[in-house]
Design a protein around this motif. Sequence first.
Motif, PDB file in Angstrom:
ATOM      1  N   THR A   1       0.804  -1.226   0.000  1.00 29.93           N
ATOM      2  CA  THR A   1       0.000   0.000   0.000  1.00 29.93           C
ATOM      3  C   THR A   1       0.833   1.270   0.000  1.00 29.93           C
ATOM      4  OG1 THR A   1      -0.103   0.146   2.416  1.00 29.93           O
ATOM      5  CG2 THR A   1      -1.752  -1.231   1.323  1.00 29.93           C
TER       6      THR A   1
ATOM      7  N   ALA B   1      -4.767  13.226   1.853  1.00 28.88           N
ATOM      8  CA  ALA B   1      -5.476  12.633   0.718  1.00 28.88           C
ATOM      9  C   ALA B   1      -4.848  11.333   0.242  1.00 28.88           C
ATOM     10  CB  ALA B   1      -5.528  13.632  -0.434  1.00 28.88           C
ATOM     11  N   ALA B   2      -3.540  11.135   0.480  1.00 26.93           N
ATOM     12  CA  ALA B   2      -2.844   9.958  -0.039  1.00 26.93           C
ATOM     13  C   ALA B   2      -2.112   9.241   1.085  1.00 26.93           C
ATOM     14  CB  ALA B   2      -1.856  10.364  -1.130  1.00 26.93           C
ATOM     15  N   THR B   3      -2.049   7.919   0.997  1.00 28.55           N
ATOM     16  CA  THR B   3      -1.353   7.114   1.992  1.00 28.55           C
ATOM     17  C   THR B   3       0.132   7.438   1.990  1.00 28.55           C
ATOM     18  OG1 THR B   3      -2.957   5.319   1.770  1.00 28.55           O
ATOM     19  CG2 THR B   3      -0.810   4.752   2.691  1.00 28.55           C
TER      20      THR B   3
ATOM     21  N   ASP C   1      -6.591   8.913   6.792  1.00 30.33           N
ATOM     22  CA  ASP C   1      -6.045   8.575   5.473  1.00 30.33           C
ATOM     23  C   ASP C   1      -7.230   8.451   4.511  1.00 30.33           C
ATOM     24  OD1 ASP C   1      -5.010   7.399   3.192  1.00 30.33           O
ATOM     25  OD2 ASP C   1      -3.672   6.044   4.292  1.00 30.33           O
TER      26      ASP C   1
ATOM     27  N   GLU D   1      -7.313   8.251   1.320  1.00 33.97           N
ATOM     28  CA  GLU D   1      -7.147   7.279   0.233  1.00 33.97           C
ATOM     29  C   GLU D   1      -7.703   5.921   0.661  1.00 33.97           C
ATOM     30  OE1 GLU D   1      -3.653   5.279  -2.582  1.00 33.97           O
ATOM     31  OE2 GLU D   1      -3.162   6.944  -1.236  1.00 33.97           O
ATOM     32  N   ARG D   2      -7.399   5.506   1.883  1.00 32.50           N
ATOM     33  CA  ARG D   2      -7.917   4.234   2.378  1.00 32.50           C
ATOM     34  C   ARG D   2      -9.419   4.306   2.630  1.00 32.50           C
ATOM     35  NH1 ARG D   2      -3.907   0.675   3.790  1.00 32.50           N
ATOM     36  NH2 ARG D   2      -1.835   1.544   4.184  1.00 32.50           N
TER      37      ARG D   2
ATOM     38  N   ALA E   1     -11.396   4.019  -0.704  1.00 32.64           N
ATOM     39  CA  ALA E   1     -11.303   2.778  -1.481  1.00 32.64           C
ATOM     40  C   ALA E   1     -12.567   1.919  -1.413  1.00 32.64           C
ATOM     41  CB  ALA E   1     -10.079   1.981  -1.028  1.00 32.64           C
TER      42      ALA E   1
ATOM     43  N   ARG F   1     -15.256   3.238  -3.818  1.00 32.30           N
ATOM     44  CA  ARG F   1     -14.959   2.961  -5.226  1.00 32.30           C
ATOM     45  C   ARG F   1     -15.208   1.492  -5.542  1.00 32.30           C
ATOM     46  NH1 ARG F   1     -10.839   6.571  -3.680  1.00 32.30           N
ATOM     47  NH2 ARG F   1     -10.980   8.553  -4.801  1.00 32.30           N
TER      48      ARG F   1
END
Length: 369
Positions: free
Chosen positions: A204, A247-249, A280, A282-283, A286, A289
């Motif tokens: 990840t 926004a991103a891991t 996080d 981004e996580r 997920a 999505r």
Amino acid sequence: MTPLARKIAEQIRADGPIGLDRYWNLALFDRDHGYYSAREPFGRTGDFITAPDISQMFGELIGAWIAAAWREHGCPSPFLLAEIGPGRGTLMADMLRTLRSVTPDCLKAAKVRLVETSDRLAAEQMAVLGRFDLPIRRVRRIEDMEREPLFLVANELFDALAIRQFVFDGATWRERCVSVADSGRLEFVLCQARPDLPGTIAATLPRSPMAGAVVELSPARETLATTVAQRLAKDGGAGLFIDYGHAATGFGDTLQAIHGHAFADPLDRPGEADLTSHVDFERIGAPFRQAGLAVSPVAPQGDFLLALGLLERAGRLGNEMDEAGQEEIRAAVARLAGTGEKKMGILFKVLAVSSRPLSLPPFGLSGFG
């Protein structure tokens, strides 16, 4: 040492070091001594101030967002209007007041649901919201709500859910745990992680770690996101999530404790200080999505509120006030949407999801990354 610190120390002496997530849940949610069970955390007399406490404008704009999302979904009736982690009920009260004034047909179709685990906070929420004479009901879990179109809001929710931390020692990942020092105080130590975990973490990350790198994972946050995603995918609706984070891991230790509006040692007085960490996104995004939902960019709170009309609303409110009141409005706008120290405009992020595409912010905003 607080009563809860003594209780935790006794457990550790009996069973060995505990993971940060276990410590977190005891510190915040222990039935007798947990922070959210025994203290009043919100507002100027508490330990932190949330956006709804800063100004009514925040809740009014969120209410307008809900009304617009409801219309874009074809005005389902009835539908569930839910808030997860409603605090003292301030945000929901401002949303309901806005819907009653601007979109009464939306409010008429709504069944209000408060997802709250704390009995103390639930009682306070119902006292605040009772004046609306609406079908308002408290539930403990998302799964306890009816299966109808769902429009939900969560403000500063995910940051209250526990994290685990892992430290790269140069060869493998080790979990940061809580133990008891010889002095009797709680301390951080490194424990062995599960054998399968290093590969899971590495898959990840954006790059290879250096010795000392810290990674934070939160199964609790991802589980909640998955639960909400499945409900929206099956029943339709939209969700709006506002929290502070990235926004991103990536790498980094973001664990912090707050006591009296100031940073504190996370291990110093469990039960008397709030624990939090950066979300996080981004996580979190997920599972939505993966469920096939429309997912917005992760946008700064400032851009989101300005796109919804924060300045215009501030101007209308200010026209009815004296100079002192206008200055208070200007300060609230700066706090909610500004970018300087102690401002929420950049630090806080917004993510929206929907079972169908929406034309509302933060959809269409540039976002981060």
